[in-house]
Write a protein that holds these residues in place. Sequence first.
Motif, PDB file in Angstrom:
ATOM      1  N   ARG A 141      -9.272 -26.874 -13.261  1.00 36.75           N
ATOM      2  CA  ARG A 141     -10.717 -27.040 -13.211  1.00 36.75           C
ATOM      3  C   ARG A 141     -11.190 -26.366 -11.932  1.00 36.75           C
ATOM      4  N   GLU A 142     -11.944 -25.260 -12.075  1.00 37.55           N
ATOM      5  CA  GLU A 142     -12.429 -24.473 -10.945  1.00 37.55           C
ATOM      6  C   GLU A 142     -11.280 -24.060 -10.026  1.00 37.55           C
ATOM      7  N   GLY A 143     -10.177 -23.656 -10.638  1.00 36.69           N
ATOM      8  CA  GLY A 143      -9.037 -23.159  -9.895  1.00 36.69           C
ATOM      9  C   GLY A 143      -8.111 -24.221  -9.342  1.00 36.69           C
ATOM     10  N   GLU A 144      -8.505 -25.494  -9.444  1.00 36.15           N
ATOM     11  CA  GLU A 144      -7.680 -26.581  -8.944  1.00 36.15           C
ATOM     12  C   GLU A 144      -6.861 -27.164 -10.092  1.00 36.15           C
ATOM     13  N   LEU A 145      -5.598 -27.408  -9.835  1.00 32.48           N
ATOM     14  CA  LEU A 145      -4.727 -27.948 -10.873  1.00 32.48           C
ATOM     15  C   LEU A 145      -5.086 -29.400 -11.173  1.00 32.48           C
ATOM     16  N   ALA A 180      -5.952 -35.607 -21.953  1.00 32.41           N
ATOM     17  CA  ALA A 180      -6.199 -35.412 -23.380  1.00 32.41           C
ATOM     18  C   ALA A 180      -6.116 -33.944 -23.775  1.00 32.41           C
ATOM     19  N   ALA A 181      -6.614 -33.060 -22.907  1.00 35.33           N
ATOM     20  CA  ALA A 181      -6.574 -31.631 -23.218  1.00 35.33           C
ATOM     21  C   ALA A 181      -5.143 -31.136 -23.363  1.00 35.33           C
ATOM     22  N   LEU A 182      -4.241 -31.626 -22.539  1.00 35.47           N
ATOM     23  CA  LEU A 182      -2.849 -31.213 -22.622  1.00 35.47           C
ATOM     24  C   LEU A 182      -2.187 -31.736 -23.890  1.00 35.47           C
ATOM     25  N   TRP A 183      -2.492 -32.975 -24.270  1.00 35.57           N
ATOM     26  CA  TRP A 183      -1.925 -33.505 -25.512  1.00 35.57           C
ATOM     27  C   TRP A 183      -2.444 -32.709 -26.715  1.00 35.57           C
ATOM     28  N   ARG A 184      -3.728 -32.379 -26.709  1.00 32.86           N
ATOM     29  CA  ARG A 184      -4.285 -31.604 -27.819  1.00 32.86           C
ATOM     30  C   ARG A 184      -3.599 -30.250 -27.933  1.00 32.86           C
ATOM     31  N   PHE A 185      -3.345 -29.624 -26.795  1.00 29.05           N
ATOM     32  CA  PHE A 185      -2.624 -28.355 -26.805  1.00 29.05           C
ATOM     33  C   PHE A 185      -1.272 -28.509 -27.498  1.00 29.05           C
ATOM     34  N   LEU A 186      -0.529 -29.551 -27.155  1.00 28.77           N
ATOM     35  CA  LEU A 186       0.792 -29.764 -27.742  1.00 28.77           C
ATOM     36  C   LEU A 186       0.702 -30.062 -29.234  1.00 28.77           C
ATOM     37  N   PHE A 187      -0.324 -30.810 -29.642  1.00 27.00           N
ATOM     38  CA  PHE A 187      -0.527 -31.126 -31.054  1.00 27.00           C
ATOM     39  C   PHE A 187      -0.817 -29.864 -31.870  1.00 27.00           C
ATOM     40  N   ASP A 188      -1.499 -28.905 -31.267  1.00 25.25           N
ATOM     41  CA  ASP A 188      -2.036 -27.762 -32.014  1.00 25.25           C
ATOM     42  C   ASP A 188      -1.156 -26.516 -31.988  1.00 25.25           C
ATOM     43  N   PRO A 236     -11.309 -28.536 -18.871  1.00 26.58           N
ATOM     44  CA  PRO A 236     -10.171 -27.903 -18.196  1.00 26.58           C
ATOM     45  C   PRO A 236      -9.788 -26.578 -18.858  1.00 26.58           C
ATOM     46  N   ARG A 237      -9.476 -25.620 -18.048  1.00 23.06           N
ATOM     47  CA  ARG A 237      -9.014 -24.327 -18.542  1.00 23.06           C
ATOM     48  C   ARG A 237      -7.494 -24.372 -18.648  1.00 23.06           C
ATOM     49  N   LEU A 238      -6.975 -24.091 -19.847  1.00 25.39           N
ATOM     50  CA  LEU A 238      -5.535 -24.107 -20.069  1.00 25.39           C
ATOM     51  C   LEU A 238      -4.978 -22.698 -19.979  1.00 25.39           C
ATOM     52  N   SER A 239      -3.799 -22.580 -19.371  1.00 27.65           N
ATOM     53  CA  SER A 239      -3.153 -21.275 -19.263  1.00 27.65           C
ATOM     54  C   SER A 239      -1.645 -21.476 -19.189  1.00 27.65           C
ATOM     55  N   PHE A 240      -0.917 -20.506 -19.743  1.00 26.17           N
ATOM     56  CA  PHE A 240       0.533 -20.528 -19.625  1.00 26.17           C
ATOM     57  C   PHE A 240       0.933 -20.152 -18.200  1.00 26.17           C
ATOM     58  N   ALA A 241       2.058 -20.723 -17.772  1.00 28.50           N
ATOM     59  CA  ALA A 241       2.562 -20.394 -16.433  1.00 28.50           C
ATOM     60  C   ALA A 241       4.082 -20.410 -16.470  1.00 28.50           C
ATOM     61  N   ASP A 242       4.667 -19.613 -15.638  1.00 29.92           N
ATOM     62  CA  ASP A 242       6.116 -19.639 -15.504  1.00 29.92           C
ATOM     63  C   ASP A 242       6.520 -20.956 -14.830  1.00 29.92           C
ATOM     64  N   PRO A 243       7.459 -21.695 -15.411  1.00 28.36           N
ATOM     65  CA  PRO A 243       7.840 -22.990 -14.810  1.00 28.36           C
ATOM     66  C   PRO A 243       8.282 -22.858 -13.354  1.00 28.36           C
ATOM     67  N   ARG A 244       8.951 -21.770 -13.016  1.00 23.11           N
ATOM     68  CA  ARG A 244       9.437 -21.602 -11.649  1.00 23.11           C
ATOM     69  C   ARG A 244       8.302 -21.285 -10.677  1.00 23.11           C
ATOM     70  N   THR A 245       7.454 -20.325 -11.012  1.00 22.80           N
ATOM     71  CA  THR A 245       6.414 -19.930 -10.068  1.00 22.80           C
ATOM     72  C   THR A 245       5.324 -21.001  -9.924  1.00 22.80           C
ATOM     73  N   SER A 246       5.186 -21.865 -10.917  1.00 20.75           N
ATOM     74  CA  SER A 246       4.183 -22.929 -10.833  1.00 20.75           C
ATOM     75  C   SER A 246       4.755 -24.231 -10.276  1.00 20.75           C
ATOM     76  N   LEU A 247       6.027 -24.222  -9.908  1.00 21.34           N
ATOM     77  CA  LEU A 247       6.713 -25.455  -9.528  1.00 21.34           C
ATOM     78  C   LEU A 247       6.056 -26.151  -8.352  1.00 21.34           C
ATOM     79  N   THR A 248       5.717 -25.420  -7.306  1.00 21.31           N
ATOM     80  CA  THR A 248       5.152 -26.048  -6.118  1.00 21.31           C
ATOM     81  C   THR A 248       3.829 -26.740  -6.427  1.00 21.31           C
ATOM     82  N   ARG A 249       2.963 -26.094  -7.210  1.00 20.32           N
ATOM     83  CA  ARG A 249       1.678 -26.708  -7.557  1.00 20.32           C
ATOM     84  C   ARG A 249       1.883 -27.967  -8.401  1.00 20.32           C
TER      85      ARG A 249
END
Length: 409
Positions: free
Chosen positions: A215-219, A254-262, A155-168
Amino acid sequence: MSIDLRVLREADFDSWYALLDRAFGGVPEPAEERALWKGLIEYERSLAAWDEKEIVGSAGAFSFRMTVPGGARVPTAGVTMVSVAATHRRRGVLRSMMRRQLDDIRALGEPLAALVASEPDIYGRFGYGSAGRALAAEIDTARVRLRMPPGADEPRLSFADPRTSLTRCEDLYSRLVGGRPGLLSRAPGWEELGLLDPESERGGASPLQCVLAEREGELAGYARYSVKPEWDAAGPKGVVRLRSLEALDPAAHAALWRFLFDLDLTSTLSVHSRPLDDPLTHLVSDPRRCGLRTRDVLYLRIVDLPAALAARTYQVPLDTVLEVEDAFCPWNTGRWRLRGDSGGAVCERTEDEPRLALTARELGAAYLGEGPLTALAAAGLVRELVPGSLAPVSLAFGSQTAPWLPHGF
């Protein structure tokens, strides 16, 4: 004393809500939080108890659909905003509101009522059973490692604005709702609850942040969190405060948890509410340094017994007769024959001899599959009337997925 129960008028909202503020400590909520609840409230389902010209009691309900074992989304009243003025305790105000509310819920055809109890001792006498717990943790991320499953680097991780990413993010949550008992189908407007972030309640932490796993542009998952910077003589020891984390598959999870751990300059991950069976507990290298603890969250009330028991499925086939006592909702009292399996169920009144005896409170506690009937029987709260009946019924009522309510109302 004569107490008059009335449906709340919008013109009386401020007085009604001021009673709630006082009942919960007297500290007014931030303006944006108050505005959110004012927009979500269902006035026709909200009650005000009046003593002459003064509001002395409040109770409301939201119209939800809650997932039950088997995946059905069952109409459920989300009981909320219950309070009684300290000047009017022990005078029957709460009981009168609970009586009116449950009668109204039944008339609306909702088989279930649910609440998050500020004081659990209050609601048992009205038939609410503890039906779902949550896992909390304070993880020492400087010493706890994660065992990553295959594909966690994809999975590709990226920061996003909580408001603009809300719908997804809300679309992803909706895909998960049918897979876990206790989850709520959120009506429009409820997604705003996940963004509520008053500066006055951050306690020195950052504004709400969001990271996406794609993953390939899909959340495939997301996490919302904040960071509270802290330092001592040895250096940085910031705290990551997790607000929510949802993922469609083990790798994204798991990828999201690792991000938070690191996250840099942090050494603690504070987790407020996760399912009891969260896979995280199997990924950590040292559970003892995770400060794991559980707490009661979801309380459930069976309002329409035959409709509720027929709405869910059962892990193994069962055909049993339950003797149910329900002093507060007497229409549920009596003998009920329940037949069901993984494909569905039927529940009907019967004159056959009962095999188990219990109250509506215990039935609510077991309904979503967390509290086994065998444990309730060991506490003396469920009686096995026919030897050998308890264990198979308890197994049938179980759930492979732990019930969980991710947010309050």
